[in-house]
Design a protein around this motif. Structure first.
Motif, PDB file in Angstrom:
ATOM      1  N   ASP A  18      28.635  32.015  43.867  1.00  0.00           N
ATOM      2  CA  ASP A  18      29.991  31.807  43.725  1.00  0.00           C
ATOM      3  C   ASP A  18      30.738  32.973  43.632  1.00  0.00           C
ATOM      4  O   ASP A  18      30.655  34.389  43.257  1.00  0.00           O
ATOM      5  CB  ASP A  18      30.834  31.459  42.309  1.00  0.00           C
ATOM      6  CG  ASP A  18      31.775  31.628  41.647  1.00  0.00           C
ATOM      7  OD1 ASP A  18      32.794  31.598  42.922  1.00  0.00           O
ATOM      8  OD2 ASP A  18      33.003  31.004  40.585  1.00  0.00           O
ATOM      9  N   ASN A  19      31.410  33.432  45.070  1.00  0.00           N
ATOM     10  CA  ASN A  19      32.071  34.847  45.481  1.00  0.00           C
ATOM     11  C   ASN A  19      33.351  34.368  45.687  1.00  0.00           C
ATOM     12  O   ASN A  19      33.950  35.313  46.432  1.00  0.00           O
ATOM     13  CB  ASN A  19      31.317  34.539  47.338  1.00  0.00           C
ATOM     14  CG  ASN A  19      31.913  33.883  48.578  1.00  0.00           C
ATOM     15  OD1 ASN A  19      32.467  33.074  48.198  1.00  0.00           O
ATOM     16  ND2 ASN A  19      31.522  34.256  49.755  1.00  0.00           N
ATOM     17  N   THR A  20      34.073  34.078  44.977  1.00  0.00           N
ATOM     18  CA  THR A  20      35.501  34.053  44.259  1.00  0.00           C
ATOM     19  C   THR A  20      35.927  35.266  43.528  1.00  0.00           C
ATOM     20  O   THR A  20      35.838  34.914  42.305  1.00  0.00           O
ATOM     21  CB  THR A  20      35.834  33.073  44.380  1.00  0.00           C
ATOM     22  OG1 THR A  20      35.633  32.120  45.719  1.00  0.00           O
ATOM     23  CG2 THR A  20      37.864  32.939  44.302  1.00  0.00           C
ATOM     24  N   ALA A  21      36.705  35.692  43.639  1.00  0.00           N
ATOM     25  CA  ALA A  21      37.072  37.180  43.060  1.00  0.00           C
ATOM     26  C   ALA A  21      38.656  37.087  42.766  1.00  0.00           C
ATOM     27  O   ALA A  21      39.260  36.349  43.302  1.00  0.00           O
ATOM     28  CB  ALA A  21      36.687  38.492  42.921  1.00  0.00           C
ATOM     29  N   MET A  22      39.247  37.597  41.494  1.00  0.00           N
ATOM     30  CA  MET A  22      40.292  37.543  41.569  1.00  0.00           C
ATOM     31  C   MET A  22      41.214  39.375  41.519  1.00  0.00           C
ATOM     32  O   MET A  22      40.604  40.229  41.188  1.00  0.00           O
ATOM     33  CB  MET A  22      41.425  36.941  40.239  1.00  0.00           C
ATOM     34  CG  MET A  22      42.469  36.915  40.007  1.00  0.00           C
ATOM     35  SD  MET A  22      43.789  36.490  38.264  1.00  0.00           S
ATOM     36  CE  MET A  22      43.064  34.553  38.713  1.00  0.00           C
ATOM     37  N   GLU A  23      42.504  39.442  41.991  1.00  0.00           N
ATOM     38  CA  GLU A  23      43.174  40.421  42.541  1.00  0.00           C
ATOM     39  C   GLU A  23      44.373  41.136  42.013  1.00  0.00           C
ATOM     40  O   GLU A  23      44.976  40.142  42.846  1.00  0.00           O
ATOM     41  CB  GLU A  23      42.055  41.427  43.099  1.00  0.00           C
ATOM     42  CG  GLU A  23      43.018  42.713  43.130  1.00  0.00           C
ATOM     43  CD  GLU A  23      43.217  44.086  44.517  1.00  0.00           C
ATOM     44  OE1 GLU A  23      41.321  44.342  44.368  1.00  0.00           O
ATOM     45  OE2 GLU A  23      44.253  43.482  45.531  1.00  0.00           O
TER      46      GLU A  23
END
Length: 393
Positions: free
Chosen positions: A182-187
């Protein structure tokens, strides 16, 4: 007891001012058997303890971990990482429901020279810039997971390109704790894919978070050109800010692929965005004068002092082209991430470019790295990112 390095007479003065480096030319003598990456005690010429750190072959011979005569063990790493986390919590960066992307450790800025840790959701990407950090990598990773108390479950070690090549460590990038696809992140509420496997740095340029947020406020109804877009960070902020169109440019096909994926993640099917895999200078030469918001965020033009002169010429040339292409009343975000290029160097280069273009230009903002990339007040060399937001008539 750790082995010792003794300094030449008078060479301890910078350490008394808490500068975290010992240069090789300051060393008078060393105990036998000190190897690269070993922890060493640094003594004055009179034999008084002054610092402890990692020894390394090269110009910077010791990177100081502490000015206290203490043991560098798991407890030390836990204490240091906890202090870094606490600062991010107190500044509102960590434990923010809209943001799970931040730098937890910024080398000398967090009193841990040679160590970089970026957090992306439940995964931390760790980089070693010294042999000593590499030797301690597993202890650091285990301490990190403990200190983060569930915030981090996976640690990816990515140091193939950052370790001194002469050390010949043959390091391969890999997970050293856990493992996640899972290489999804939030900014700031926006989603993006992090390419920690093959991407630059740790997979994303975390240091532009605040500057991307500022750009969002300038984007409404603008035609935006994002040069050197990498993974498209400025592009999808511009789109959320209401840009009329956004063009993203990078010479890397992989970067363009990531940019398109990140835009689709946030704005599926949105036809305002278009990406181009082209050389920046050639693109600007051929571009129509349709852009009223341009971002110039190039890779470091100078990685060492010998390249400074050519780097400044490059910044002048690039900014001249942007001044020539931007519309009347446009806004230019222009950056340098080269550590050897000072704020004065960069500003003079941009001033020269403005003069050569003949445009009337005013400074709206002077930008720098964010709070999770802190500058140790005793180590001014840690100030590397500088930027200007310019109004161009």
């Amino acid at each position: 007891m750790y082995k010792a390095i003794k300094l030449k007479k008078g060479k301890e003065e910078s350490l008394r001012r808490f500068h975290p480096w010992v240069f090789s030319g300051a060393i008078d003598s060393m105990d036998d058997g000190i190897g690269e990456g070993d922890i060493v005690r640094v003594l004055t010429n009179q034999g008084t303890f002054i610092a402890i750190g990692h020894y390394q072959i090269g110009s910077i011979a010791v990177r100081v971990l502490s000015f206290q005569d203490e043991t560098i063990d798991k407890e030390f790493w836990e204490k240091s990482l906890a202090a870094a986390l606490q600062m991010r919590i107190r500044t509102g960066i960590a434990d923010n429901p809209q943001n799970n992307t931040y730098r937890l450790v910024h080398g000398e800025g967090d009193h841990l020279p040679g160590l970089v840790i970026d957090c992306y959701g439940k995964t931390a990407v760790m980089q070693a810039h010294s042999v000593g950090i590499h030797v301690c990598r597993q202890t650091i990773a285990d301490s990190l997971v403990k200190v983060m108390e569930g915030r981090i479950e996976h640690v990816y070690y990515k140091s193939e390109t950052t370790l001194p090549f002469k050390a010949d460590l043959q390091q391969e990038n890999c997970f050293i704790v856990g493992g996640s696809k899972d290489n999804t992140a939030m900014e700031n509420g926006l989603l993006f894919h992090v390419d920690w496997l093959r991407g630059q740095k740790t997979g994303f340029f975390v240091d532009q978070r605040d500057n991307r947020s500022l750009l969002e406020h300038y984007a409404k109804d603008k035609s935006v050109l994002n040069m050197f877009c990498y993974t498209g960070g400025f592009s999808f902020y511009a789109m959320r800010g209401g840009a009329r169109l956004v063009h993203s440019v990078d010479s890397s096909a992989k970067a363009i692929e990531l940019t398109n994926a990140n835009v689709a993640l946030n704005f599926p099917g949105d036809e305002r965005h278009q990406a181009f895999c082209e050389d920046a200078f050639k693109f600007l030469d051929a571009a129509d004068d349709i852009y009223d918001l341009i971002i110039l965020d190039p890779p470091a033009f100078a990685k060492h002092r010998a390249a400074l002169h050519n780097a400044l010429k490059g910044y002048i040339r690039l900014n001249v082209k942007a001044f020539q292409r931007i519309r009347h009343g446009g806004v230019l975000f222009t950056f340098s991430c080269s550590q050897v290029v000072t704020k004065e160097h960069f500003r003079n280069a941009v001033f020269t470019a403005a003069a050569q273009s003949g445009r009337r230009v005013r400074i709206l903002h002077q930008l720098h790295q964010p709070a999770d990339h802190p500058i140790n007040i005793y180590h001014p060399e840690g100030e590397y990112l500088k930027g200007l937001v310019l109004y161009v008539e």
